[in-house]
Design a protein around this motif. Structure first.
Motif, PDB file in Angstrom:
ATOM      1  N   VAL A  63      15.149   8.691  -2.308  1.00 19.30           N
ATOM      2  CA  VAL A  63      14.636   9.460  -1.172  1.00 19.30           C
ATOM      3  C   VAL A  63      14.989  10.934  -1.301  1.00 19.30           C
ATOM      4  N   GLU A  64      16.174  11.222  -1.833  1.00 20.74           N
ATOM      5  CA  GLU A  64      16.623  12.613  -1.912  1.00 20.74           C
ATOM      6  C   GLU A  64      15.863  13.415  -2.976  1.00 20.74           C
ATOM      7  N   GLU A  65      15.249  12.733  -3.952  1.00 25.78           N
ATOM      8  CA  GLU A  65      14.528  13.410  -5.029  1.00 25.78           C
ATOM      9  C   GLU A  65      13.125  13.781  -4.549  1.00 25.78           C
ATOM     10  N   ARG A  66      12.880  15.086  -4.408  1.00 25.98           N
ATOM     11  CA  ARG A  66      11.602  15.533  -3.858  1.00 25.98           C
ATOM     12  C   ARG A  66      10.796  16.394  -4.826  1.00 25.98           C
ATOM     13  N   ARG A  67      11.252  16.532  -6.066  1.00 21.78           N
ATOM     14  CA  ARG A  67      10.526  17.382  -7.011  1.00 21.78           C
ATOM     15  C   ARG A  67       9.992  16.591  -8.203  1.00 21.78           C
ATOM     16  N   ARG A  68      10.837  15.805  -8.840  1.00 21.48           N
ATOM     17  CA  ARG A  68      10.399  15.069 -10.019  1.00 21.48           C
ATOM     18  C   ARG A  68       9.464  13.912  -9.630  1.00 21.48           C
ATOM     19  N   PRO A  69       8.487  13.603 -10.463  1.00 22.54           N
ATOM     20  CA  PRO A  69       7.578  12.481 -10.163  1.00 22.54           C
ATOM     21  C   PRO A  69       8.338  11.157 -10.131  1.00 22.54           C
ATOM     22  N   GLN A  70       7.961  10.317  -9.179  1.00 16.59           N
ATOM     23  CA  GLN A  70       8.533   8.978  -9.071  1.00 16.59           C
ATOM     24  C   GLN A  70       7.405   7.972  -8.840  1.00 16.59           C
ATOM     25  N   GLU A  71       7.650   6.753  -9.249  1.00 17.33           N
ATOM     26  CA  GLU A  71       6.656   5.694  -9.051  1.00 17.33           C
ATOM     27  C   GLU A  71       7.359   4.383  -8.717  1.00 17.33           C
ATOM     28  N   GLY A  72       6.818   3.651  -7.771  1.00 20.54           N
ATOM     29  CA  GLY A  72       7.397   2.370  -7.373  1.00 20.54           C
ATOM     30  C   GLY A  72       6.361   1.511  -6.678  1.00 20.54           C
ATOM     31  N   LYS A  73       6.782   0.324  -6.271  1.00 19.08           N
ATOM     32  CA  LYS A  73       5.872  -0.618  -5.619  1.00 19.08           C
ATOM     33  C   LYS A  73       6.534  -1.229  -4.392  1.00 19.08           C
ATOM     34  N   PHE A  74       5.716  -1.615  -3.426  1.00 19.65           N
ATOM     35  CA  PHE A  74       6.166  -2.425  -2.297  1.00 19.65           C
ATOM     36  C   PHE A  74       4.981  -3.216  -1.778  1.00 19.65           C
ATOM     37  N   LYS A  75       5.252  -4.128  -0.873  1.00 19.80           N
ATOM     38  CA  LYS A  75       4.192  -4.966  -0.314  1.00 19.80           C
ATOM     39  C   LYS A  75       4.191  -4.875   1.208  1.00 19.80           C
ATOM     40  N   THR A  76       3.011  -5.022   1.782  1.00 20.80           N
ATOM     41  CA  THR A  76       2.881  -5.140   3.233  1.00 20.80           C
ATOM     42  C   THR A  76       2.305  -6.510   3.550  1.00 20.80           C
ATOM     43  N   ARG A  77       2.714  -7.065   4.695  1.00 17.48           N
ATOM     44  CA  ARG A  77       2.147  -8.330   5.162  1.00 17.48           C
ATOM     45  C   ARG A  77       1.785  -8.163   6.631  1.00 17.48           C
ATOM     46  N   ASP A  78       0.526  -8.430   6.964  1.00 13.76           N
ATOM     47  CA  ASP A  78       0.088  -8.254   8.337  1.00 13.76           C
ATOM     48  C   ASP A  78       0.351  -9.522   9.153  1.00 13.76           C
ATOM     49  N   ALA A  79      -0.077  -9.497  10.419  1.00 17.40           N
ATOM     50  CA  ALA A  79       0.189 -10.622  11.318  1.00 17.40           C
ATOM     51  C   ALA A  79      -0.489 -11.901  10.857  1.00 17.40           C
ATOM     52  N   ALA A  80      -1.599 -11.771  10.120  1.00 14.40           N
ATOM     53  CA  ALA A  80      -2.314 -12.950   9.623  1.00 14.40           C
ATOM     54  C   ALA A  80      -1.708 -13.486   8.332  1.00 14.40           C
ATOM     55  N   GLY A  81      -0.667 -12.824   7.821  1.00 14.97           N
ATOM     56  CA  GLY A  81      -0.020 -13.278   6.597  1.00 14.97           C
ATOM     57  C   GLY A  81      -0.645 -12.756   5.326  1.00 14.97           C
ATOM     58  N   VAL A  82      -1.614 -11.833   5.441  1.00 13.09           N
ATOM     59  CA  VAL A  82      -2.272 -11.279   4.248  1.00 13.09           C
ATOM     60  C   VAL A  82      -1.366 -10.220   3.623  1.00 13.09           C
ATOM     61  N   ALA A  83      -1.040 -10.406   2.349  1.00 11.47           N
ATOM     62  CA  ALA A  83      -0.140  -9.481   1.650  1.00 11.47           C
ATOM     63  C   ALA A  83      -0.932  -8.528   0.772  1.00 11.47           C
ATOM     64  N   THR A  84      -0.495  -7.280   0.727  1.00 12.09           N
ATOM     65  CA  THR A  84      -1.109  -6.249  -0.112  1.00 12.09           C
ATOM     66  C   THR A  84      -0.011  -5.543  -0.891  1.00 12.09           C
ATOM     67  N   THR A  85      -0.210  -5.423  -2.194  1.00 15.69           N
ATOM     68  CA  THR A  85       0.751  -4.709  -3.036  1.00 15.69           C
ATOM     69  C   THR A  85       0.299  -3.261  -3.184  1.00 15.69           C
ATOM     70  N   TRP A  86       1.238  -2.322  -3.019  1.00 10.97           N
ATOM     71  CA  TRP A  86       0.934  -0.891  -3.095  1.00 10.97           C
ATOM     72  C   TRP A  86       1.769  -0.251  -4.194  1.00 10.97           C
TER      73      TRP A  86
END
Length: 559
Positions: free
Chosen positions: A211-234
């Motif tokens: 979080v503290e790194e605001r200049r160098r490029p970073q890349e990562g992944k996380f997932k969201t799940r809505d109330a219907a249980g549908v998951a999306t990877t970002w």
């Protein structure tokens, strides 16, 4: 009337008894957790004994004013005894006042945590599916949690495959928020800097970035799940600029890479030609499209036509998008200084596969290696960044040092674009005017039932204006492809060997009734699948790019 049956008397008695019962519960838990050297059973018996004594006094004593002080004395004695015991074992921190204040703080913190969590609509998971530890209310990251959640909720509701949050070009402290839906950008209301920056930090936390790194490029992944249980990877990408930090989110929808040939949108004659092409295991097939026009999906669909268990199938890709069963994937890292693309390609070809898919061909050595390999009776699918089939063919011939050998092993050139599909719920029928029909080389005077996108509200069953529930008022939902398929025949090979220019080759191709991109788009317009302005948008030359071949014009096929 006896005083002991007075309602007020018994209300006070009940409150007193419940208060002591609560204290007795606290004593039982506290002795177990903190006073490990004390006899837990004894203290439980003392607490229950005092409770029984209090109840007995309230029932037996005929006067409320005698029972109340007597019970206060019993209760006060019990509390004082336990207080002294607690201080004896725990020191100053054993005072009950400290415990009471600490409990009040914990209760307040839990209430605040519930309030913060109540502002989050989605469930957030890390890349390995474990729940994201959301920040505590007193954490600086908590401030950006509600706005980050709203960005994610809106992006899912609008079917956005990409989200961009970047500092506004004009400055002023604002951030531009943009959703890309079906490949088309939609500008959202700008966010103030004090809203956007905390949101970016919260999303970085979702993806386990620094979080503290605001200049160098970073890349990562996380997932969201809505109330219907549908998951999306970002996939999250961040980088610093002089104006502030920028954020890009991409929804990793792998299903689009699993389409079969007959799901791509090919016309019937094109599908027949491609299936005949993929039934053979020899020669080079070029797939030339601009970036983001579905090239990888089409190449995967062609590759799946071959039996990966009967053939040795290899791919060379910068970023493999799907796992193909039975296929060996090789990843090319452009950042590696010791391995060039041609060197990696050469090492793969030395493994003697039957079928190879090269997602790109960046230089002449790679093109020559592919041509020599195909001449040995092998099949190679090659991806090129090209406007249409003629531009791809021209690029391929320029790459190869031996144009005659290159065209001898060349079997076909395929080009495509992605057009948005009109929303079936809200598309609007209309009759194109004569000028439009003439421009598109379509018959004038015929009652052509066509459709266009509806970007305004629609009426529900009661006549109320509502936004279309299927497309969200965009007017389009989903995409399909329009194609241009050039089959290389002996006449074209002879023309290339005779140094014919690209215009002469195009004339020969049109004699075989090759359908142009725009003509295929017009077919889909006439069928009500897409809108004519959508077709013209995607086949228009890219700004600032090289002058494409004249094949983008509308010309009738020659007999």
């Amino acid at each position: 009337m006896f005083e002991y049956i007075n309602i007020v008397y018994w209300l006070v008695a009940i409150v007193f008894i419940l208060a002591w019962a609560r204290f007795a519960t606290f004593v039982s838990t506290d002795v177990h957790d903190n006073l490990v050297r004390e006899n837990e059973l004894m203290w439980r018996l003392v607490a229950m004994g005092v409770l029984a004594l209090i109840v007995f006094v309230f029932i037996v004593m005929p006067s409320f004013w005698l029972a109340l002080p007597l019970n206060l004395m019993f209760a006060g004695g019990g509390v004082a005894w336990y207080w002294m015991t607690r201080v004896k074992h725990l020191g100053a921190k054993g005072h009950l006042f400290n415990t009471l204040v600490s409990g009040m703080k914990n209760t307040s913190k839990k209430v605040e945590e519930s309030r913060v969590l109540g502002q989050v609509s989605l469930t957030y998971l890390t890349g390995n599916d474990s729940p994201v530890q959301l920040p505590k209310p007193d954490s600086p990251l908590a401030a950006g949690l509600p706005s980050a959640d709203q960005i994610m909720v809106q992006s899912l509701a609008r079917r956005a495959e990409t989200v961009e949050l970047v500092p506004a070009a004009g400055g002023g402290g604002a951030y531009d928020l943009k959703f890309f839906v079906d490949g088309t950008p939609y500008q959202q209301p700008a966010l103030a800097r004090n809203v956007a920056e905390p949101a970016i930090q919260a999303i970085k936390m979702f993806a386990s970035l620094i979080v503290e790194e605001r200049r160098r490029p970073q890349e990562g992944k996380f997932k969201t799940r809505d109330a219907a249980g549908v998951a999306t990877t970002w996939t999250v990408r961040t980088s610093g600029t002089t104006a502030g930090e920028r954020l890009s989110l991409s929804a990793n929808d792998k299903s689009k890479y699993n389409l079969k040939l007959d799901q791509l949108g090919l016309a019937a004659d094109q599908l027949t030609a491609i299936k005949a092409l993929t039934s053979k295991n020899t020669g080079v097939v070029l797939v030339g499209t601009p970036r983001g026009a579905g090239r990888t999906t089409t190449m995967y669909a062609m590759l799946r036509q071959h039996d990966a268990f009967m053939n040795a199938v290899h791919t060379i890709e910068t970023n493999p998008q799907a796992e193909l069963e039975g296929v060996t994937a090789h990843k090319f890292d452009a950042r590696a200084s010791d391995v060039t693309y041609s060197k990696l390609l050469g090492s793969v070809l030395l493994k003697d596969p039957n079928i190879v898919m090269a997602s790109q061909c960046p230089d002449a050595p790679s093109a020559d290696a592919i041509t020599r390999f195909a001449a040995e009776g092998k099949r190679v699918y090659v991806g090129l960044a090209a406007f249409d089939t003629m531009a791809a063919l021209e690029q391929w011939l320029q790459f190869n040092s031996d144009k005659v050998a290159a065209v001898r092993s060349l079997e076909a050139v395929v080009s495509q674009r992605l057009v948005r599909i009109l929303c079936p719920t809200c598309k609007v029928p209309y009759q194109p005017d004569e000028a439009t029909l003439r421009k598109l080389n379509m018959p004038v005077g015929r009652n052509l039932q066509s459709f266009r996108a509806n970007t305004g509200p629609i009426l529900d069953a009661k006549g109320n204006k509502i936004i279309c529930p299927d497309c969200g008022g965009i007017g389009f939902k989903g995409r399909t492809a329009i194609f241009e398929v050039l089959i290389i025949n002996d006449e074209i090979r002879k023309a290339v060997s005779s140094n014919a220019n690209i215009q002469q080759i195009r004339t020969l191709a049109r004699k075989t009734n090759m359908m142009l991109l725009v003509e295929h788009g017009i077919r889909k317009f006439a069928a009500g699948i897409t809108a004519i302005n959508e077709v013209l948008r995607v086949v228009a030359p890219e700004k600032g790019g090289a002058n494409p071949s004249a094949a983008s014009g509308v010309q009738p096929a020659q007999k």
